[in-house]
Design an enzyme around this catalytic site. Structure first.
Site, PDB file in Angstrom:
ATOM      1  N   GLY A   1      -7.813  -3.863  -0.081  1.00  0.00           N
ATOM      2  CA  GLY A   1      -8.680  -4.548  -1.024  1.00  0.00           C
ATOM      3  C   GLY A   1      -8.232  -5.968  -1.304  1.00  0.00           C
TER       4      GLY A   1
ATOM      5  N   ASP B   1     -10.190  -8.361  -7.581  1.00  0.00           N
ATOM      6  CA  ASP B   1     -10.485  -9.730  -7.155  1.00  0.00           C
ATOM      7  C   ASP B   1      -9.880 -10.078  -5.787  1.00  0.00           C
ATOM      8  OD1 ASP B   1      -7.817  -9.834  -7.762  1.00  0.00           O
ATOM      9  OD2 ASP B   1      -7.983 -11.379  -9.315  1.00  0.00           O
TER      10      ASP B   1
ATOM     11  N   ASP C   1      -1.115   6.567   0.155  1.00  0.00           N
ATOM     12  CA  ASP C   1      -1.518   5.315   0.816  1.00  0.00           C
ATOM     13  C   ASP C   1      -0.354   4.325   0.843  1.00  0.00           C
ATOM     14  OD1 ASP C   1      -2.189   5.503  -2.047  1.00  0.00           O
ATOM     15  OD2 ASP C   1      -2.678   3.383  -1.869  1.00  0.00           O
ATOM     16  N   ASN C   2       0.750   4.662   0.208  1.00  0.00           N
ATOM     17  CA  ASN C   2       1.922   3.780   0.245  1.00  0.00           C
ATOM     18  C   ASN C   2       3.052   4.432   1.036  1.00  0.00           C
ATOM     19  OD1 ASN C   2       0.655   1.837  -1.271  1.00  0.00           O
ATOM     20  ND2 ASN C   2       1.451   2.571  -3.218  1.00  0.00           N
TER      21      ASN C   2
END
Ligand code: AMP
Ligand code: MG
Length: 499
Positions: free
Chosen positions: A99, A132, A259-260
Protein backbone atom coordinates in the site's frame (compact mmCIF):
# COMPACT_ATOMS: atom_id res chain seq x y z
CA UNK A 1 -1.01 7.87 -9.41
CA UNK A 2 0.91 10.32 -11.51
CA UNK A 3 3.15 9.11 -14.30
CA UNK A 4 6.78 9.59 -13.40
CA UNK A 5 9.57 11.22 -15.36
CA UNK A 6 10.69 9.60 -18.60
CA UNK A 7 13.08 6.72 -18.03
CA UNK A 8 15.53 7.69 -20.77
CA UNK A 9 16.44 10.92 -18.95
CA UNK A 10 18.18 9.06 -16.18
CA UNK A 11 21.73 7.84 -16.80
CA UNK A 12 21.83 5.32 -13.94
CA UNK A 13 21.55 1.71 -14.97
CA UNK A 14 20.77 -0.91 -12.32
CA UNK A 15 20.83 -3.75 -14.90
CA UNK A 16 17.43 -4.85 -13.72
CA UNK A 17 16.37 -8.41 -14.38
CA UNK A 18 12.74 -8.59 -13.38
CA UNK A 19 11.75 -12.20 -12.81
CA UNK A 20 8.80 -11.57 -10.46
CA UNK A 21 7.03 -9.39 -13.05
CA UNK A 22 7.64 -11.88 -15.84
CA UNK A 23 6.71 -15.02 -13.85
CA UNK A 24 3.90 -14.18 -11.47
CA UNK A 25 1.01 -12.54 -13.29
CA UNK A 26 -1.82 -12.03 -10.79
CA UNK A 27 0.46 -11.29 -7.82
CA UNK A 28 1.03 -7.61 -8.61
CA UNK A 29 -0.27 -4.52 -10.33
CA UNK A 30 1.95 -2.16 -12.29
CA UNK A 31 1.91 1.37 -10.96
CA UNK A 32 4.06 4.45 -10.52
CA UNK A 33 5.46 6.49 -7.70
CA UNK A 34 4.01 9.87 -6.88
CA UNK A 35 6.51 12.67 -7.50
CA UNK A 36 8.31 14.22 -4.52
CA UNK A 37 8.25 18.00 -4.58
CA UNK A 38 11.66 18.87 -3.11
CA UNK A 39 13.60 15.69 -2.43
CA UNK A 40 16.86 15.56 -0.55
CA UNK A 41 19.22 12.63 -0.17
CA UNK A 42 19.69 12.00 3.56
CA UNK A 43 21.73 8.85 3.50
CA UNK A 44 23.21 6.48 0.98
CA UNK A 45 24.64 3.09 1.83
CA UNK A 46 27.90 3.03 -0.17
CA UNK A 47 28.93 -0.47 0.91
CA UNK A 48 25.56 -1.96 -0.02
CA UNK A 49 25.54 -0.14 -3.37
CA UNK A 50 28.89 -1.75 -4.17
CA UNK A 51 27.64 -5.16 -3.09
CA UNK A 52 24.75 -4.70 -5.52
CA UNK A 53 27.19 -4.00 -8.33
CA UNK A 54 26.19 -0.33 -8.46
CA UNK A 55 28.46 2.70 -8.52
CA UNK A 56 27.87 4.57 -5.24
CA UNK A 57 29.30 7.79 -6.60
CA UNK A 58 26.93 7.70 -9.54
CA UNK A 59 24.01 7.12 -7.12
CA UNK A 60 25.15 9.94 -4.83
CA UNK A 61 23.96 12.51 -7.35
CA UNK A 62 20.96 14.37 -8.71
CA UNK A 63 20.20 11.37 -10.93
CA UNK A 64 20.32 9.02 -7.93
CA UNK A 65 18.08 11.31 -5.93
CA UNK A 66 15.54 11.36 -8.76
CA UNK A 67 15.32 7.57 -8.55
CA UNK A 68 15.27 7.27 -4.74
CA UNK A 69 12.53 9.90 -4.53
CA UNK A 70 10.34 8.23 -7.14
CA UNK A 71 10.72 11.15 -9.56
CA UNK A 72 12.41 9.07 -12.24
CA UNK A 73 12.11 5.46 -13.25
CA UNK A 74 15.50 3.93 -13.92
CA UNK A 75 16.11 2.07 -17.16
CA UNK A 76 14.73 -1.45 -17.20
CA UNK A 77 12.58 -0.86 -14.14
CA UNK A 78 9.08 -2.33 -14.11
CA UNK A 79 7.49 -0.58 -11.15
CA UNK A 80 4.84 -2.62 -9.41
CA UNK A 81 3.00 -3.14 -6.13
CA UNK A 82 2.88 -6.74 -4.93
CA UNK A 83 -0.32 -8.35 -3.75
CA UNK A 84 -0.51 -10.26 -0.51
CA UNK A 85 -2.95 -11.20 2.21
CA UNK A 86 -2.22 -11.78 5.86
CA UNK A 87 -3.25 -12.57 9.39
CA UNK A 88 -2.88 -9.36 11.37
CA UNK A 89 -3.00 -9.95 15.12
CA UNK A 90 -4.74 -13.24 14.38
CA UNK A 91 -7.47 -11.85 12.08
CA UNK A 92 -7.33 -12.64 8.36
CA UNK A 93 -7.33 -9.93 5.66
CA UNK A 94 -7.59 -11.50 2.21
CA UNK A 95 -6.35 -8.34 0.52
CA UNK A 96 -3.44 -6.29 1.82
CA UNK A 97 -0.58 -5.73 -0.63
CA UNK A 98 2.03 -3.01 -1.03
CA UNK A 99 0.00 0.00 0.00
CA UNK A 100 2.99 2.27 0.29
CA UNK A 101 5.76 0.41 -1.47
CA UNK A 102 6.83 -0.02 -5.05
CA UNK A 103 9.17 -2.63 -6.44
CA UNK A 104 11.60 -0.98 -8.85
CA UNK A 105 13.05 -4.27 -9.99
CA UNK A 106 15.55 -7.01 -9.24
CA UNK A 107 19.31 -6.94 -9.58
CA UNK A 108 21.73 -9.83 -9.48
CA UNK A 109 24.42 -8.70 -7.07
CA UNK A 110 28.19 -9.20 -7.14
CA UNK A 111 27.77 -12.54 -5.36
CA UNK A 112 25.14 -13.66 -7.90
CA UNK A 113 22.30 -13.22 -5.42
CA UNK A 114 19.01 -11.86 -6.76
CA UNK A 115 17.87 -8.84 -4.72
CA UNK A 116 14.69 -6.72 -4.86
CA UNK A 117 15.02 -2.95 -4.87
CA UNK A 118 11.92 -1.32 -3.48
CA UNK A 119 10.79 2.20 -2.60
CA UNK A 120 8.85 2.41 0.65
CA UNK A 121 6.73 5.53 1.16
CA UNK A 122 6.49 6.54 -2.52
CA UNK A 123 2.75 7.12 -2.64
CA UNK A 124 -0.55 5.44 -3.18
CA UNK A 125 -1.01 2.16 -5.02
CA UNK A 126 -4.17 0.19 -5.79
CA UNK A 127 -3.55 -1.59 -2.46
CA UNK A 128 -3.43 1.57 -0.32
CA UNK A 129 -6.99 1.16 0.96
CA UNK A 130 -7.54 4.18 3.24
CA UNK A 131 -3.83 5.02 3.58
CA UNK A 132 -1.84 7.78 1.93
CA UNK A 133 0.95 5.52 0.67
CA UNK A 134 3.50 7.73 2.41
CA UNK A 135 6.04 7.28 5.19
CA UNK A 136 7.26 9.73 7.80
CA UNK A 137 10.93 10.54 8.25
CA UNK A 138 11.24 9.11 11.78
CA UNK A 139 10.07 5.57 10.89
CA UNK A 140 12.14 5.58 7.68
CA UNK A 141 15.32 6.38 9.60
CA UNK A 142 14.35 3.89 12.29
CA UNK A 143 14.04 1.11 9.74
CA UNK A 144 17.35 2.18 8.17
CA UNK A 145 19.19 2.13 11.47
CA UNK A 146 17.77 -1.10 12.86
CA UNK A 147 17.97 -3.07 9.61
CA UNK A 148 21.63 -2.11 9.22
CA UNK A 149 22.29 -2.92 12.89
CA UNK A 150 20.72 -6.36 12.43
CA UNK A 151 22.89 -6.97 9.40
CA UNK A 152 26.03 -6.08 11.34
CA UNK A 153 24.87 -8.41 14.13
CA UNK A 154 24.82 -11.22 11.57
CA UNK A 155 21.02 -11.59 11.51
CA UNK A 156 19.34 -12.12 8.11
CA UNK A 157 17.49 -8.94 7.23
CA UNK A 158 16.29 -6.66 4.49
CA UNK A 159 18.75 -3.81 4.00
CA UNK A 160 18.57 -0.05 3.58
CA UNK A 161 20.15 1.43 0.46
CA UNK A 162 19.01 5.04 0.73
CA UNK A 163 16.81 7.43 2.66
CA UNK A 164 15.45 10.64 1.14
CA UNK A 165 13.16 13.31 2.49
CA UNK A 166 10.40 14.28 0.07
CA UNK A 167 9.99 17.94 0.99
CA UNK A 168 6.28 17.39 1.73
CA UNK A 169 4.54 16.68 4.99
CA UNK A 170 2.62 13.53 5.77
CA UNK A 171 -0.31 13.77 8.13
CA UNK A 172 -0.49 11.44 11.09
CA UNK A 173 -1.63 12.77 14.45
CA UNK A 174 0.43 15.82 13.52
CA UNK A 175 2.11 16.88 10.27
CA UNK A 176 5.48 15.16 9.92
CA UNK A 177 8.20 15.42 7.29
CA UNK A 178 7.76 12.75 4.60
CA UNK A 179 10.50 10.39 3.50
CA UNK A 180 11.18 7.35 1.32
CA UNK A 181 13.33 4.37 2.15
CA UNK A 182 14.96 2.33 -0.59
CA UNK A 183 14.84 -1.21 0.71
CA UNK A 184 16.78 -4.20 -0.56
CA UNK A 185 15.51 -7.74 0.06
CA UNK A 186 16.28 -11.28 -1.05
CA UNK A 187 12.64 -11.03 -2.14
CA UNK A 188 9.44 -9.60 -0.75
CA UNK A 189 7.55 -12.89 -0.92
CA UNK A 190 5.81 -13.49 2.38
CA UNK A 191 3.64 -16.11 4.02
CA UNK A 192 0.91 -13.61 3.13
CA UNK A 193 1.74 -13.85 -0.59
CA UNK A 194 0.86 -17.56 -0.47
CA UNK A 195 -2.26 -16.76 1.52
CA UNK A 196 -3.30 -14.31 -1.19
CA UNK A 197 -3.30 -17.04 -3.86
CA UNK A 198 -4.84 -19.63 -1.57
CA UNK A 199 -7.64 -17.32 -0.38
CA UNK A 200 -8.75 -17.00 -4.00
CA UNK A 201 -8.75 -20.75 -4.47
CA UNK A 202 -6.18 -20.35 -7.25
CA UNK A 203 -4.21 -23.57 -6.84
CA UNK A 204 -2.28 -23.08 -10.09
CA UNK A 205 -1.17 -19.66 -8.91
CA UNK A 206 -0.04 -21.01 -5.54
CA UNK A 207 1.92 -23.72 -7.39
CA UNK A 208 3.50 -21.12 -9.70
CA UNK A 209 4.44 -19.01 -6.67
CA UNK A 210 5.95 -22.04 -4.91
CA UNK A 211 7.90 -22.98 -8.07
CA UNK A 212 9.19 -19.43 -8.30
CA UNK A 213 10.11 -19.23 -4.60
CA UNK A 214 11.92 -22.58 -4.79
CA UNK A 215 14.02 -21.48 -7.76
CA UNK A 216 14.77 -18.15 -6.18
CA UNK A 217 15.44 -19.16 -2.57
CA UNK A 218 15.87 -22.91 -2.34
CA UNK A 219 17.09 -24.13 -5.76
CA UNK A 220 18.70 -27.19 -4.16
CA UNK A 221 15.27 -28.75 -3.57
CA UNK A 222 13.88 -28.17 -7.08
CA UNK A 223 14.45 -31.82 -8.03
CA UNK A 224 13.26 -33.33 -4.74
CA UNK A 225 10.62 -36.04 -4.90
CA UNK A 226 8.10 -33.73 -3.25
CA UNK A 227 9.52 -30.22 -3.78
CA UNK A 228 6.54 -28.46 -2.17
CA UNK A 229 6.87 -30.37 1.07
CA UNK A 230 10.64 -29.79 0.99
CA UNK A 231 9.94 -26.13 0.35
CA UNK A 232 7.88 -25.98 3.52
CA UNK A 233 10.68 -27.73 5.44
CA UNK A 234 13.22 -25.22 4.06
CA UNK A 235 11.10 -22.20 5.05
CA UNK A 236 10.52 -23.60 8.53
CA UNK A 237 14.25 -24.08 8.99
CA UNK A 238 15.10 -20.57 7.78
CA UNK A 239 12.43 -18.98 9.96
CA UNK A 240 13.21 -21.11 13.03
CA UNK A 241 16.86 -20.06 12.75
CA UNK A 242 15.82 -16.43 12.33
CA UNK A 243 13.50 -16.28 15.35
CA UNK A 244 16.14 -18.10 17.44
CA UNK A 245 18.65 -15.41 16.50
CA UNK A 246 16.16 -12.72 17.58
CA UNK A 247 15.71 -14.43 20.92
CA UNK A 248 19.46 -14.81 21.36
CA UNK A 249 19.98 -11.09 20.88
CA UNK A 250 16.91 -9.73 22.73
CA UNK A 251 15.10 -8.48 19.64
CA UNK A 252 11.33 -8.01 19.66
CA UNK A 253 9.84 -7.70 16.18
CA UNK A 254 6.57 -6.33 17.48
CA UNK A 255 4.30 -7.12 14.54
CA UNK A 256 4.80 -10.72 13.49
CA UNK A 257 1.76 -10.78 11.22
CA UNK A 258 1.92 -13.36 8.43
CA UNK A 259 2.40 -10.57 5.88
CA UNK A 260 5.57 -9.60 7.75
CA UNK A 261 7.14 -13.06 7.60
CA UNK A 262 9.36 -13.68 4.59
CA UNK A 263 9.83 -16.92 2.69
CA UNK A 264 13.57 -16.15 2.42
CA UNK A 265 14.07 -16.06 6.21
CA UNK A 266 15.02 -12.38 6.33
CA UNK A 267 13.68 -10.07 9.04
CA UNK A 268 11.31 -7.57 7.42
CA UNK A 269 9.27 -4.50 8.43
CA UNK A 270 10.89 -2.65 11.26
CA UNK A 271 7.79 -0.85 12.47
CA UNK A 272 7.34 -1.17 16.22
CA UNK A 273 10.37 -3.40 16.82
CA UNK A 274 12.85 -2.72 19.62
CA UNK A 275 15.62 -4.39 21.58
CA UNK A 276 14.99 -5.38 25.15
CA UNK A 277 17.04 -3.66 27.83
CA UNK A 278 16.17 -5.30 31.15
CA UNK A 279 15.57 -9.01 30.69
CA UNK A 280 11.88 -9.67 31.13
CA UNK A 281 10.29 -12.38 28.97
CA UNK A 282 6.91 -10.64 28.82
CA UNK A 283 8.32 -7.44 27.29
CA UNK A 284 6.07 -5.74 24.73
CA UNK A 285 6.96 -2.34 23.25
CA UNK A 286 4.33 -1.87 20.58
CA UNK A 287 1.49 0.45 21.51
CA UNK A 288 -0.95 -1.47 19.30
CA UNK A 289 -0.09 -4.89 20.74
CA UNK A 290 -2.48 -4.54 23.63
CA UNK A 291 -2.70 -8.21 24.51
CA UNK A 292 1.01 -8.91 24.18
CA UNK A 293 0.50 -11.34 21.28
CA UNK A 294 3.97 -10.46 20.00
CA UNK A 295 5.75 -10.21 23.36
CA UNK A 296 9.41 -11.32 23.43
CA UNK A 297 8.69 -14.74 24.90
CA UNK A 298 5.75 -15.40 22.54
CA UNK A 299 7.81 -15.07 19.37
CA UNK A 300 8.65 -18.80 19.05
CA UNK A 301 4.99 -19.74 19.44
CA UNK A 302 3.95 -17.19 16.82
CA UNK A 303 6.63 -18.59 14.52
CA UNK A 304 4.87 -21.96 14.64
CA UNK A 305 1.43 -20.39 14.26
CA UNK A 306 2.48 -18.36 11.20
CA UNK A 307 4.17 -21.33 9.55
CA UNK A 308 1.02 -23.39 10.08
CA UNK A 309 -0.80 -20.73 8.06
CA UNK A 310 1.77 -21.21 5.27
CA UNK A 311 1.24 -24.98 5.46
CA UNK A 312 -2.50 -24.53 4.92
CA UNK A 313 -1.86 -22.78 1.61
CA UNK A 314 0.32 -25.69 0.41
CA UNK A 315 -2.17 -28.52 1.10
CA UNK A 316 -3.50 -28.74 -2.49
CA UNK A 317 -0.03 -28.91 -4.02
CA UNK A 318 1.76 -31.15 -1.50
CA UNK A 319 -0.37 -34.23 -2.29
CA UNK A 320 -3.48 -34.90 -4.39
CA UNK A 321 -4.85 -36.76 -1.36
CA UNK A 322 -5.82 -33.97 1.01
CA UNK A 323 -5.54 -36.10 4.14
CA UNK A 324 -2.10 -37.30 3.14
CA UNK A 325 -1.02 -33.68 2.47
CA UNK A 326 -2.25 -32.60 5.89
CA UNK A 327 -0.46 -35.53 7.51
CA UNK A 328 2.85 -34.68 5.79
CA UNK A 329 2.64 -30.99 6.58
CA UNK A 330 1.61 -31.65 10.17
CA UNK A 331 4.68 -33.83 10.67
CA UNK A 332 6.81 -30.86 9.61
CA UNK A 333 4.87 -28.42 11.78
CA UNK A 334 5.49 -30.70 14.75
CA UNK A 335 9.23 -30.41 14.11
CA UNK A 336 9.32 -26.60 14.20
CA UNK A 337 9.42 -26.23 17.97
CA UNK A 338 12.30 -28.70 18.47
CA UNK A 339 14.07 -27.22 15.45
CA UNK A 340 13.72 -23.73 16.89
CA UNK A 341 14.93 -24.97 20.27
CA UNK A 342 18.04 -26.53 18.78
CA UNK A 343 18.90 -23.27 16.99
CA UNK A 344 18.19 -21.32 20.16
CA UNK A 345 20.26 -23.64 22.33
CA UNK A 346 23.22 -23.51 19.94
CA UNK A 347 23.06 -19.70 20.06
CA UNK A 348 22.82 -19.60 23.85
CA UNK A 349 25.71 -22.05 24.19
CA UNK A 350 27.84 -19.71 22.07
CA UNK A 351 26.75 -16.79 24.23
CA UNK A 352 28.16 -18.45 27.31
CA UNK A 353 31.31 -19.67 25.58
CA UNK A 354 30.40 -23.32 25.03
CA UNK A 355 31.40 -25.03 21.83
CA UNK A 356 30.95 -28.61 23.05
CA UNK A 357 27.70 -30.32 24.03
CA UNK A 358 26.59 -31.39 27.47
CA UNK A 359 23.11 -32.65 28.34
CA UNK A 360 23.04 -30.20 31.28
CA UNK A 361 23.61 -27.11 29.08
CA UNK A 362 19.94 -26.35 28.54
CA UNK A 363 19.36 -26.30 32.32
CA UNK A 364 22.48 -24.21 32.89
CA UNK A 365 21.16 -21.63 30.42
CA UNK A 366 17.56 -21.54 31.62
CA UNK A 367 18.82 -21.19 35.20
CA UNK A 368 20.90 -18.18 34.15
CA UNK A 369 17.84 -16.64 32.49
CA UNK A 370 15.80 -17.17 35.67
CA UNK A 371 18.48 -15.48 37.75
CA UNK A 372 18.58 -12.64 35.22
CA UNK A 373 14.79 -12.20 35.24
CA UNK A 374 14.79 -12.19 39.03
CA UNK A 375 17.64 -9.69 39.14
CA UNK A 376 16.09 -7.40 36.45
CA UNK A 377 19.41 -6.98 34.70
CA UNK A 378 20.33 -5.67 31.27
CA UNK A 379 20.16 -8.57 28.79
CA UNK A 380 22.96 -7.39 26.48
CA UNK A 381 25.40 -6.35 29.19
CA UNK A 382 25.13 -9.56 31.23
CA UNK A 383 26.39 -11.60 28.29
CA UNK A 384 28.95 -9.04 27.19
CA UNK A 385 30.41 -8.69 30.68
CA UNK A 386 30.33 -12.41 31.40
CA UNK A 387 33.42 -13.00 29.27
CA UNK A 388 35.38 -10.63 31.51
CA UNK A 389 34.96 -13.05 34.41
CA UNK A 390 37.21 -15.42 32.50
CA UNK A 391 39.89 -12.72 32.46
CA UNK A 392 39.60 -12.28 36.22
CA UNK A 393 37.31 -9.23 36.14
CA UNK A 394 33.94 -10.16 37.58
CA UNK A 395 32.73 -6.80 38.93
CA UNK A 396 31.15 -5.45 35.72
CA UNK A 397 28.73 -8.38 35.46
CA UNK A 398 28.20 -8.89 39.22
CA UNK A 399 27.45 -5.20 39.71
CA UNK A 400 24.50 -5.46 37.33
CA UNK A 401 22.76 -7.46 40.07
CA UNK A 402 21.52 -5.70 43.20
CA UNK A 403 22.04 -8.95 45.07
CA UNK A 404 24.48 -11.17 43.19
CA UNK A 405 24.24 -14.17 45.55
CA UNK A 406 22.18 -16.38 43.19
CA UNK A 407 24.26 -15.26 40.23
CA UNK A 408 27.48 -16.14 42.07
CA UNK A 409 26.27 -19.69 42.52
CA UNK A 410 25.50 -19.87 38.82
CA UNK A 411 28.97 -18.48 37.98
CA UNK A 412 30.56 -21.38 39.84
CA UNK A 413 28.53 -23.95 37.91
CA UNK A 414 29.36 -22.21 34.62
CA UNK A 415 33.09 -22.06 35.30
CA UNK A 416 33.10 -25.73 36.17
CA UNK A 417 31.29 -26.54 32.91
CA UNK A 418 33.81 -24.44 30.95
CA UNK A 419 36.61 -26.70 32.20
CA UNK A 420 35.20 -29.42 29.90
CA UNK A 421 35.80 -27.18 26.88
CA UNK A 422 39.50 -27.94 26.76
CA UNK A 423 40.48 -24.45 25.61
CA UNK A 424 42.03 -21.54 27.47
CA UNK A 425 39.83 -19.03 29.26
CA UNK A 426 41.14 -16.32 26.93
CA UNK A 427 40.02 -18.31 23.90
CA UNK A 428 36.52 -18.75 25.36
CA UNK A 429 36.33 -15.06 26.26
CA UNK A 430 37.33 -14.01 22.74
CA UNK A 431 34.74 -16.33 21.20
CA UNK A 432 32.06 -14.88 23.50
CA UNK A 433 32.97 -11.33 22.51
CA UNK A 434 32.48 -12.27 18.87
CA UNK A 435 28.96 -13.45 19.68
CA UNK A 436 27.71 -11.03 22.34
CA UNK A 437 27.43 -7.46 21.07
CA UNK A 438 28.48 -4.47 23.10
CA UNK A 439 26.36 -2.16 20.92
CA UNK A 440 22.70 -2.73 20.10
CA UNK A 441 20.31 0.01 18.94
CA UNK A 442 19.44 1.23 22.43
CA UNK A 443 15.94 2.69 22.26
CA UNK A 444 16.82 5.97 23.96
CA UNK A 445 19.75 6.53 21.58
CA UNK A 446 17.59 5.65 18.57
CA UNK A 447 15.03 8.22 19.72
CA UNK A 448 17.76 10.84 20.19
CA UNK A 449 19.07 10.28 16.67
CA UNK A 450 15.60 10.39 15.15
CA UNK A 451 14.48 13.53 16.96
CA UNK A 452 17.65 15.38 15.93
CA UNK A 453 16.89 14.47 12.30
CA UNK A 454 13.15 15.15 12.42
CA UNK A 455 13.08 18.21 14.68
CA UNK A 456 16.34 19.94 13.80
CA UNK A 457 17.18 18.48 10.39
CA UNK A 458 20.45 17.32 11.98
CA UNK A 459 21.56 13.97 10.54
CA UNK A 460 24.83 13.82 12.50
CA UNK A 461 23.55 11.76 15.48
CA UNK A 462 21.97 9.31 13.03
CA UNK A 463 25.18 8.94 11.02
CA UNK A 464 27.25 8.56 14.16
CA UNK A 465 24.95 5.88 15.55
CA UNK A 466 24.86 4.02 12.23
CA UNK A 467 28.64 3.98 12.36
CA UNK A 468 28.76 2.63 15.92
CA UNK A 469 26.20 -0.06 15.09
CA UNK A 470 28.29 -1.20 12.13
CA UNK A 471 30.82 -2.76 14.55
CA UNK A 472 28.58 -4.18 17.31
CA UNK A 473 31.22 -6.54 18.74
CA UNK A 474 34.15 -4.15 18.84
CA UNK A 475 34.36 -2.17 22.08
CA UNK A 476 35.56 1.38 21.46
CA UNK A 477 36.17 3.46 24.56
CA UNK A 478 34.98 6.76 22.99
CA UNK A 479 31.67 5.15 22.08
CA UNK A 480 30.84 4.08 25.61
CA UNK A 481 27.55 5.98 25.80
CA UNK A 482 26.10 3.79 23.06
CA UNK A 483 26.65 0.71 25.23
CA UNK A 484 24.88 2.11 28.26
CA UNK A 485 21.33 1.10 29.16
CA UNK A 486 18.78 3.92 29.36
CA UNK A 487 18.53 5.92 32.56
CA UNK A 488 15.96 4.35 34.86
CA UNK A 489 12.48 5.63 34.15
CA UNK A 490 8.98 4.86 35.35
CA UNK A 491 7.55 5.44 31.90
CA UNK A 492 7.66 2.27 29.83
CA UNK A 493 9.15 2.59 26.35
CA UNK A 494 6.49 2.49 23.62
CA UNK A 495 6.86 2.05 19.88
CA UNK A 496 4.38 2.87 17.13
CA UNK A 497 3.73 1.23 13.79
CA UNK A 498 5.97 2.81 11.19
CA UNK A 499 3.29 4.27 8.99
P1 AMP B 1 2.69 -2.97 8.03
O1 AMP B 1 2.01 -2.92 9.35
O2 AMP B 1 3.66 -1.86 7.79
O3 AMP B 1 3.27 -4.30 7.74
O4 AMP B 1 1.54 -2.71 6.95
C1 AMP B 1 0.37 -3.48 6.85
C2 AMP B 1 -0.39 -3.15 5.58
O5 AMP B 1 -0.83 -1.80 5.61
C3 AMP B 1 0.43 -3.28 4.31
O6 AMP B 1 -0.42 -3.77 3.31
C4 AMP B 1 0.86 -1.88 4.02
O7 AMP B 1 1.14 -1.67 2.66
C5 AMP B 1 -0.35 -1.08 4.48
N1 AMP B 1 0.00 0.29 4.88
C6 AMP B 1 0.66 0.66 5.98
N2 AMP B 1 0.80 2.00 6.03
C7 AMP B 1 0.21 2.50 4.92
C8 AMP B 1 0.02 3.82 4.39
N3 AMP B 1 0.47 4.90 5.02
N4 AMP B 1 -0.64 3.92 3.23
C9 AMP B 1 -1.11 2.83 2.59
N5 AMP B 1 -0.98 1.58 3.03
C10 AMP B 1 -0.31 1.41 4.18
MG1 MG C 1 4.33 -5.18 6.39
Amino acid sequence: MVKSTETKDNPINFNFDNSFASSLEGFFVSCDAEPAIAPKLLHLNYALAEELGLDPLALDSEAGLEIFSGNAVPQGSNTLAQAYAGHQFGGFSPQLGDGRALLLGEVVDTQKRRRDIQLKGSGRTPYSRGGDGKAALGPVLREYLIAEAMHALGIPTTRALAAVSTGANVYRETPLPGAILTRVAASHIRVGTFQYGAARGEVDKVRALADYAILRHYPEIADAENPYLEFFVAVTDAQAALVASWMNIGFIHGVMNTDNMTISGETIDYGPCAFMNIYSPGTVFSSIDQHGRYAYANQPEILVWNLARLAETLIPIVDPDKNRAIELLTETIDCIKPLYESHWLAGMQSKIGLSTEDPQDQKLITDLLSVMAEGQVDFTLVFRHLAKVLLGVSDPVRNLFKDPAAFDLWLQRWQKRLEQEGVSKETSAEAMDRFNPIYIPRNHKVEEALSAAVEQGDMKPFTKMLNVLSHPFEDIQEEKVYAEPPPLSNIPYRTFCGT
